[in-house]
Design an enzyme around this catalytic site. Structure first.
Site, PDB file in Angstrom:
ATOM      1  CG  HIS A   1      42.158  32.765  53.870  1.00 26.33           C
ATOM      2  ND1 HIS A   1      43.402  32.196  53.693  1.00 26.33           N
ATOM      3  CD2 HIS A   1      42.366  34.099  53.873  1.00 26.33           C
ATOM      4  CE1 HIS A   1      44.315  33.159  53.591  1.00 26.33           C
ATOM      5  NE2 HIS A   1      43.715  34.315  53.694  1.00 26.33           N
TER       6      HIS A   1
ATOM      7  CG  ASP B   1      45.377  29.302  53.559  1.00 35.47           C
ATOM      8  OD1 ASP B   1      46.089  30.105  54.168  1.00 35.47           O
ATOM      9  OD2 ASP B   1      44.272  29.612  53.063  1.00 35.47           O
TER      10      ASP B   1
ATOM     11  NE  ARG C   1      50.952  31.434  52.949  1.00 31.57           N
ATOM     12  CZ  ARG C   1      50.172  32.450  53.333  1.00 31.57           C
ATOM     13  NH1 ARG C   1      49.070  32.218  54.046  1.00 31.57           N
ATOM     14  NH2 ARG C   1      50.490  33.687  53.022  1.00 31.57           N
TER      15      ARG C   1
ATOM     16  N   GLY D   1      46.198  47.093  43.295  1.00 33.21           N
ATOM     17  CA  GLY D   1      46.808  46.715  44.576  1.00 33.21           C
ATOM     18  C   GLY D   1      48.024  45.824  44.385  1.00 33.21           C
TER      19      GLY D   1
ATOM     20  NE  ARG E   1      34.242  39.203  63.999  1.00 37.30           N
ATOM     21  CZ  ARG E   1      33.739  37.985  64.125  1.00 37.30           C
ATOM     22  NH1 ARG E   1      34.438  36.962  63.705  1.00 37.30           N
ATOM     23  NH2 ARG E   1      32.586  37.798  64.690  1.00 37.30           N
TER      24      ARG E   1
ATOM     25  CB  ALA F   1      43.102  45.809  38.789  1.00 35.63           C
TER      26      ALA F   1
HETATM   27  P1  NAX Z   1      46.039  46.135  48.500  1.00 36.83           P
HETATM   28  O1  NAX Z   1      45.501  46.997  49.580  1.00 36.83           O
HETATM   29  O2  NAX Z   1      47.419  46.325  47.998  1.00 36.83           O
HETATM   30  O3  NAX Z   1      45.064  46.225  47.240  1.00 36.83           O
HETATM   31  C1  NAX Z   1      43.684  46.183  47.345  1.00 36.83           C
HETATM   32  C2  NAX Z   1      43.131  47.039  46.246  1.00 36.83           C
HETATM   33  O4  NAX Z   1      41.715  46.896  46.257  1.00 36.83           O
HETATM   34  C3  NAX Z   1      43.425  48.527  46.416  1.00 36.83           C
HETATM   35  O5  NAX Z   1      44.078  49.023  45.247  1.00 36.83           O
HETATM   36  C4  NAX Z   1      42.052  49.138  46.593  1.00 36.83           C
HETATM   37  O6  NAX Z   1      41.947  50.432  46.000  1.00 36.83           O
HETATM   38  C5  NAX Z   1      41.168  48.125  45.898  1.00 36.83           C
HETATM   39  N1  NAX Z   1      39.760  48.195  46.281  1.00 36.83           N
HETATM   40  C6  NAX Z   1      39.218  48.465  47.486  1.00 36.83           C
HETATM   41  N2  NAX Z   1      37.883  48.493  47.417  1.00 36.83           N
HETATM   42  C7  NAX Z   1      37.566  48.194  46.147  1.00 36.83           C
HETATM   43  C8  NAX Z   1      36.328  48.078  45.466  1.00 36.83           C
HETATM   44  N3  NAX Z   1      35.174  48.291  46.074  1.00 36.83           N
HETATM   45  N4  NAX Z   1      36.362  47.762  44.144  1.00 36.83           N
HETATM   46  C9  NAX Z   1      37.536  47.578  43.515  1.00 36.83           C
HETATM   47  N5  NAX Z   1      38.733  47.699  44.116  1.00 36.83           N
HETATM   48  C10 NAX Z   1      38.746  48.000  45.414  1.00 36.83           C
HETATM   49  O7  NAX Z   1      45.804  44.642  49.010  1.00 36.83           O
HETATM   50  P2  NAX Z   1      46.440  43.292  48.444  1.00 36.83           P
HETATM   51  O8  NAX Z   1      47.697  43.017  49.162  1.00 36.83           O
HETATM   52  O9  NAX Z   1      46.435  43.313  46.968  1.00 36.83           O
HETATM   53  O10 NAX Z   1      45.373  42.234  48.997  1.00 36.83           O
HETATM   54  C11 NAX Z   1      44.046  42.210  48.495  1.00 36.83           C
HETATM   55  C12 NAX Z   1      43.165  41.345  49.378  1.00 36.83           C
HETATM   56  O11 NAX Z   1      43.629  40.009  49.382  1.00 36.83           O
HETATM   57  C13 NAX Z   1      43.141  41.783  50.836  1.00 36.83           C
HETATM   58  O12 NAX Z   1      41.802  41.718  51.302  1.00 36.83           O
HETATM   59  C14 NAX Z   1      43.979  40.733  51.511  1.00 36.83           C
HETATM   60  O13 NAX Z   1      43.636  40.577  52.881  1.00 36.83           O
HETATM   61  C15 NAX Z   1      43.616  39.519  50.708  1.00 36.83           C
HETATM   62  N6  NAX Z   1      44.517  38.369  50.796  1.00 36.83           N
HETATM   63  C16 NAX Z   1      43.967  37.149  50.713  1.00 36.83           C
HETATM   64  C17 NAX Z   1      44.719  35.988  50.710  1.00 36.83           C
HETATM   65  C18 NAX Z   1      44.081  34.655  50.577  1.00 36.83           C
HETATM   66  O14 NAX Z   1      44.809  33.672  50.601  1.00 36.83           O
HETATM   67  N7  NAX Z   1      42.765  34.518  50.456  1.00 36.83           N
HETATM   68  C19 NAX Z   1      46.185  36.057  50.895  1.00 36.83           C
HETATM   69  C20 NAX Z   1      46.775  37.381  50.539  1.00 36.83           C
HETATM   70  C21 NAX Z   1      45.950  38.567  50.952  1.00 36.83           C
HETATM   71  O15 NAX Z   1      46.185  38.832  52.297  1.00 36.83           O
END
Ligand code: NAX
Length: 328
Positions: free
Chosen positions: A187, A159, A162, A14, A98, A12
């Site tokens: 994805h 996607d 987009r 992030g 990976r 939340a």
């Molecule tokens: P951020 O790195 O800004 O935020 C992620 C947050 O998750 C961080 O605040 C972190 O502390 C928190 N976190 C990590 N481990 C956790 C856990 N075990 N429990 C609770 N919180 C935890 O990333 P953000 O840009 O917000 O993206 C979040 C995710 O969405 C990433 O994995 C990203 O790759 C994915 N995405 C997916 C998309 C999709 O279409 N499916 C598109 C956008 C994005 O790339």
């Protein structure tokens, strides 16, 4: 039912969270009459930043926001949730293979799947946005044996949106004229955005475009690599559009997709379209009363078949890797 919908959001604090929470609290999900309660999960080091975000939520004085709780224990945060949006994930760091990425996320989604299994509300729906989204959803559902597998999905709506936007721009049609778009598979860059069943103002999209080379050489790679293009331009990954898609996907799941149209969701395969049963793969689906149904009977030509198969092969590899790691 005017009881607040209890929504968990992980990650939340992030980037995506910073957009998503405000959309949820302002009524984008269920409209202006249904209150929501937010349950925000973060890892310990991010809780202070999360408090700042909660201060901003307070400062919006959202009429629909019935309560906010924060914490780092999924068993507390997921207690009684009706909707869980699993956004937080471990990003791929420098030098990470990976396998490392899959095991780091495996730990997160194993724990969260178990916690949801034990404490979520009986009607819970779980949407996974955090990457690798399809496989994270597979790990979570495999660790939640008491929750029907159909209650899990991974996000391919970004996607899908987009693809709609690219097709609208190419044909000069408004986005509201674009229907029956489909994202197949993972994805990831192997995803297949399919125009063969899409329509522009009721006309077949391939005919409306009239340019097979554009579809193959421009449309498909532009949609599949859009995430990288945004990083290149903005200096960080898509966040507001990802939050928007997360809301779109959850709203349609809970309230139903439009009549005479469908949406793309990654859901557990029943073997449809040659996708091995049990994989979490993107399909065209219709939704109604909180349930999704894969659209049946679409003809898949050789061009589409090869692309669907390639993306599904990647999902099989990811699944085999997490099986090998003992995560499912
Ligand atoms: P951020 O790195 O800004 O935020 C992620 C947050 O998750 C961080 O605040 C972190 O502390 C928190 N976190 C990590 N481990 C956790 C856990 N075990 N429990 C609770 N919180 C935890 O990333 P953000 O840009 O917000 O993206 C979040 C995710 O969405 C990433 O994995 C990203 O790759 C994915 N995405 C997916 C998309 C999709 O279409 N499916 C598109 C956008 C994005 O790339």
């Amino acid at each position: 039912d005017q009881a607040p919908l209890r929504i968990a959001v992980t990650g939340a604090a992030g980037q995506i969270g910073y957009s998503l929470l405000f959309r949820l609290a302002s009524g984008s999900l269920l409209g202006p009459d249904r209150p929501v309660e937010l349950r925000l999960l973060e890892i310990e080091p991010a809780l202070k930043a999360l408090e700042g975000v909660v201060m901003e939520l307070d400062d919006c004085a959202f009429p629909l926001l019935a309560g906010v709780e924060t914490g780092s224990d999924p068993r507390k945060i997921f207690d009684g949730v009706n909707l869980a949006l699993l956004v937080g994930a471990r990003p791929r760091g420098p030098g990470m293979e990976r396998g490392d990425l899959l095991s780091a996320n495996g730990a997160i989604f194993t724990e969260q799947g178990k916690a949801l299994n034990d404490v979520a509300a009986d009607d819970v729906r779980i949407g996974v946005t955090g990457n690798p989204a399809n496989t994270n959803a597979l790990i979570a559902l495999s660790n939640a044996p008491d929750i029907p597998k159909e209650r899990f999905s991974a996000l391919t709506r970004l996607d899908h949106n987009r693809a709609i936007s690219q097709l609208a721009a190419k044909t000069g049609a408004p986005v509201t004229d674009i229907t029956h778009m489909t994202i197949w598979g993972n994805h990831s860059a192997t995803q297949y955005p399919d125009l063969f069943h899409a329509e522009v103002g009721g006309r077949n999209a391939v005919e409306a475009v009239g340019d097979q080379a554009w579809i193959e050489n421009t449309f498909i790679p532009t949609v599949a690599k859009r995430g990288a293009a945004i990083i290149e331009a903005r200096g960080s990954s898509s966040a507001a559009s990802a939050a928007n898609a997360t809301v779109d996907a959850a709203r349609d799941w809970l309230l139903g997709s439009a009549e005479d149209d469908w949406v793309s969701m990654a859901v557990v395969s029943d073997g449809s379209y040659g996708v091995p049963e049990g994989l979490v793969s993107s399909f065209p689906v219709t939704t109604k009363h909180g349930e999704w149904t894969i659209v049946g009977g679409l003809e898949i030509d050789d061009f589409s078949r090869a692309r669907i198969d390639a993306s599904v092969a990647e999902l099989v590899e990811e699944r085999d890797a997490v099986v090998e790691l003992g995560l499912i």
